[in-house]
Scaffold this motif. Structure first.
Motif, PDB file in Angstrom:
ATOM      1  N   PHE A   1      21.433  30.218  41.210  1.00 17.23           N
ATOM      2  CA  PHE A   1      22.417  29.161  41.431  1.00 17.23           C
ATOM      3  C   PHE A   1      23.811  29.672  41.074  1.00 17.23           C
ATOM      4  N   VAL A   2      23.913  30.164  39.859  1.00 16.45           N
ATOM      5  CA  VAL A   2      25.215  30.588  39.355  1.00 16.45           C
ATOM      6  C   VAL A   2      25.736  31.774  40.166  1.00 16.45           C
ATOM      7  N   GLU A   3      24.863  32.720  40.472  1.00 19.03           N
ATOM      8  CA  GLU A   3      25.298  33.882  41.236  1.00 19.03           C
ATOM      9  C   GLU A   3      25.752  33.487  42.634  1.00 19.03           C
ATOM     10  N   SER A   4      25.088  32.500  43.235  1.00 23.56           N
ATOM     11  CA  SER A   4      25.505  32.072  44.574  1.00 23.56           C
ATOM     12  C   SER A   4      26.899  31.451  44.543  1.00 23.56           C
ATOM     13  N   PHE A   5      27.243  30.763  43.434  1.00 26.93           N
ATOM     14  CA  PHE A   5      28.614  30.274  43.275  1.00 26.93           C
ATOM     15  C   PHE A   5      29.589  31.456  43.247  1.00 26.93           C
ATOM     16  N   ALA A   6      29.228  32.471  42.466  1.00 26.49           N
ATOM     17  CA  ALA A   6      30.108  33.628  42.314  1.00 26.49           C
ATOM     18  C   ALA A   6      30.267  34.380  43.633  1.00 26.49           C
ATOM     19  N   VAL A   7      29.183  34.496  44.383  1.00 26.21           N
ATOM     20  CA  VAL A   7      29.252  35.171  45.682  1.00 26.21           C
ATOM     21  C   VAL A   7      30.213  34.441  46.608  1.00 26.21           C
ATOM     22  N   LYS A   8      30.096  33.125  46.649  1.00 23.49           N
ATOM     23  CA  LYS A   8      31.004  32.367  47.519  1.00 23.49           C
ATOM     24  C   LYS A   8      32.456  32.555  47.081  1.00 23.49           C
ATOM     25  N   ALA A   9      32.708  32.503  45.775  1.00 25.65           N
ATOM     26  CA  ALA A   9      34.075  32.687  45.274  1.00 25.65           C
ATOM     27  C   ALA A   9      34.599  34.075  45.643  1.00 25.65           C
ATOM     28  N   ALA A  10      33.761  35.097  45.524  1.00 24.31           N
ATOM     29  CA  ALA A  10      34.178  36.453  45.868  1.00 24.31           C
ATOM     30  C   ALA A  10      34.497  36.578  47.355  1.00 24.31           C
ATOM     31  N   CYS A  11      33.699  35.948  48.186  1.00 25.53           N
ATOM     32  CA  CYS A  11      33.933  36.017  49.631  1.00 25.53           C
ATOM     33  C   CYS A  11      35.191  35.249  50.025  1.00 25.53           C
ATOM     34  N   ILE A  12      35.440  34.125  49.361  1.00 23.44           N
ATOM     35  CA  ILE A  12      36.675  33.386  49.611  1.00 23.44           C
ATOM     36  C   ILE A  12      37.883  34.246  49.281  1.00 23.44           C
ATOM     37  N   ARG A  13      37.834  34.883  48.117  1.00 20.13           N
ATOM     38  CA  ARG A  13      38.981  35.684  47.668  1.00 20.13           C
ATOM     39  C   ARG A  13      39.233  36.847  48.625  1.00 20.13           C
ATOM     40  N   ALA A  14      38.166  37.541  49.028  1.00 18.28           N
ATOM     41  CA  ALA A  14      38.324  38.683  49.927  1.00 18.28           C
ATOM     42  C   ALA A  14      38.854  38.243  51.284  1.00 18.28           C
ATOM     43  N   ALA A  15      38.302  37.164  51.818  1.00 15.84           N
ATOM     44  CA  ALA A  15      38.707  36.718  53.152  1.00 15.84           C
ATOM     45  C   ALA A  15      40.155  36.259  53.173  1.00 15.84           C
ATOM     46  N   LEU A  16      40.565  35.474  52.183  1.00 14.34           N
ATOM     47  CA  LEU A  16      41.940  34.984  52.168  1.00 14.34           C
ATOM     48  C   LEU A  16      42.934  36.127  51.992  1.00 14.34           C
ATOM     49  N   THR A  17      42.574  37.114  51.175  1.00 14.51           N
ATOM     50  CA  THR A  17      43.459  38.262  50.976  1.00 14.51           C
ATOM     51  C   THR A  17      43.621  39.068  52.254  1.00 14.51           C
ATOM     52  N   VAL A  18      42.505  39.407  52.885  1.00 17.94           N
ATOM     53  CA  VAL A  18      42.562  40.276  54.067  1.00 17.94           C
ATOM     54  C   VAL A  18      43.209  39.563  55.245  1.00 17.94           C
ATOM     55  N   THR A  19      42.888  38.285  55.458  1.00 20.51           N
ATOM     56  CA  THR A  19      43.456  37.577  56.607  1.00 20.51           C
ATOM     57  C   THR A  19      44.964  37.392  56.480  1.00 20.51           C
ATOM     58  N   GLN A  20      45.485  37.427  55.262  1.00 20.22           N
ATOM     59  CA  GLN A  20      46.937  37.390  55.082  1.00 20.22           C
ATOM     60  C   GLN A  20      47.565  38.768  55.249  1.00 20.22           C
ATOM     61  N   GLU A  21      46.906  39.796  54.734  1.00 21.78           N
ATOM     62  CA  GLU A  21      47.514  41.130  54.686  1.00 21.78           C
ATOM     63  C   GLU A  21      47.483  41.875  56.021  1.00 21.78           C
ATOM     64  N   ILE A  22      46.681  41.415  56.972  1.00 28.09           N
ATOM     65  CA  ILE A  22      46.604  42.184  58.221  1.00 28.09           C
ATOM     66  C   ILE A  22      47.956  42.258  58.925  1.00 28.09           C
ATOM     67  N   PHE A  23      48.832  41.268  58.701  1.00 30.29           N
ATOM     68  CA  PHE A  23      50.120  41.294  59.393  1.00 30.29           C
ATOM     69  C   PHE A  23      51.041  42.391  58.843  1.00 30.29           C
TER      70      PHE A  23
END
Length: 409
Positions: A332-354
């Motif tokens: 349970f707890v790890e699945s929360f952490a996985v989602k948080a990690a994926c959110i952070r990576a996606a938001l960072t990369v989708t902004q930086e591509i420009f």
């Protein structure tokens, strides 16, 4: 390792058997090919705010709708989330990278399939067989009609001769834009607990509002649906048998794939653009590939995406090893952490591509901004801050997250 090549077929499937192993490898290859085919449809559905009909049709044509069906109906994982989880996550990531709206629709299709075909619910075998035929032969799509956020009240049903009658409003009906069937969660008068009704969305009394007008994940067409005196015959309504703890962790991993997908898609698009344009950031570099600033940004994005992806696949393997009867608290707890990690990576990369692609890439013809809009939209589904509080509480005191933290609809 290249973030661009996520379509590597799974290898040893052990007890799954040679036939299942070959089938998983074939589906993985098909999903990897779709990763390059789906972006064109993604641009169109985003620009026109329409359902991802092209993407979902291609998934069905490539046989991917079968994955979550029972094997006796021609499926792969017997509607059990703990079977072949890692292989399925890899497949979804390739689809998500190609078109995150198609990927999200497919996740809903998969979760709905598992709920409808789950062993132990009261849905008759004849109904399951009919639905399996519709899914495999006609590409029928399934919508999980559960959310009542902002709706005037709960969806209810009453018994009548030969069936039940359903009334009420559901919000956020992802994967309903192409018609198909809805699995409607409801309260049945005179009965405690969750109940379900299966009904075609073109049935009399069903009104689809076509009101999905948000900045991202536009192709999911997650519209409001109103059920007004909708008759559901006996044999098409059923009781579930509870939500197993493992399923909740599985759902959060599916959420994580939905989040990471736009990041992977943005990275694919940025690499293609930079290679074709081949413009360095400073004149002293002869090409973009020799530009150390370009290489550094590419490397940083790759690290963020690969780290989140590795964490996601690690948890998928744990679900496979855990099985339905295992201790799932840490998952349970790890699945929360996985989602948080994926959110952070996606938001960072989708902004930086420009910073990689430059001002010309902001033209509407590319619609590269859709990657950030898609990631930002789904990231609002439930608060990441709250998830990180519960993760911290677990590590500090061993306190389990409250049930309300598990799943929001």
């Amino acid at each position: 390792m290249s973030v661009q090549e996520h379509g590597t077929p799974p290898g040893d499937h052990g007890a799954a058997g040679d036939e299942t192993g070959r089938r998983l490898e074939d589906l993985a290859r098909r999903a990897a090919a779709l990763r390059r085919e789906l972006p064109a449809g993604a641009v169109e559905s985003d620009a026109e705010n329409t359902d991802t009909a092209f993407g979902m049709r291609r998934l069905w044509e490539e046989g991917l709708f079968a994955f979550c069906l029972p094997r006796r109906f021609g499926g792969v994982n017997d509607a059990r989330p703990e079977l072949h989880t890692e292989a399925f996550v890899k497949i979804i990531l390739d689809i998500m990278a190609g078109d995150s709206s198609t990927g999200m629709n497919f996740v809903v299709q998969a979760l709905s399939t598992m709920e409808v075909f789950k062993e132990g619910n009261t849905l008759p075998e004849t109904t399951k067989r009919e639905l399996a035929r519709l899914i495999l032969d006609e590409g029928v799509r399934l919508c999980a009609s559960n959310s009542e956020a902002g709706a005037p009240g709960p969806v209810t049903a009453r018994r009548v001769e030969g069936g039940i009658v359903v009334n009420g409003t559901k919000a956020f009906n992802t994967n309903s834009g192409g018609g198909g069937w809805a699995n409607v969660g409801l309260a049945l008068e005179g009965r405690k607990g969750r109940y379900h009704a299966l009904l075609p969305l073109d049935q009399a009394g069903v009104t689809m509002k076509h009101d999905w007008d948000v900045m991202g994940q536009r192709g999911t067409h997650s519209q409001t649906i109103v059920y007004d005196e909708v008759f559901v015959p006996d044999g098409y309504h059923f009781t579930g048998n509870g939500i197993p703890p493992l399923y909740l962790s599985y759902v959060f991993l599916m959420h994580a794939t939905i989040m990471l997908g736009p990041g992977l898609g943005a990275f694919d698009a940025a690499l293609d653009y930079v290679r074709k344009m081949d413009r360095p950031s400073f004149p002293e570099f002869e090409s973009a590939t020799e530009d150390v600033l370009v290489r550094r940004r590419v490397g940083r994005c790759a690290v963020d995406l690969e780290a989140a992806r590795a964490f996601l696949l690690q948890s998928a393997r744990k679900i496979e090893r855990c099985g339905p009867e295992g201790d799932t608290t840490e998952l349970f707890v790890e699945s929360f952490a996985v989602k948080a990690a994926c959110i952070r990576a996606a938001l960072t990369v989708t902004q930086e591509i420009f910073d990689l692609t430059g001002a010309r890439s902001t033209a509407n013809s590319y619609r590269f901004d859709r990657f950030w809009r898609n990631a930002r939209t789904f990231a609002t589904h439930d608060p990441t801050d709250a998830k990180e509080v519960w993760i911290g509480d677990w590590h500090l005191s061993g306190k389990e997250p409250p049930m309300a933290a598990m799943l929001r609809v």
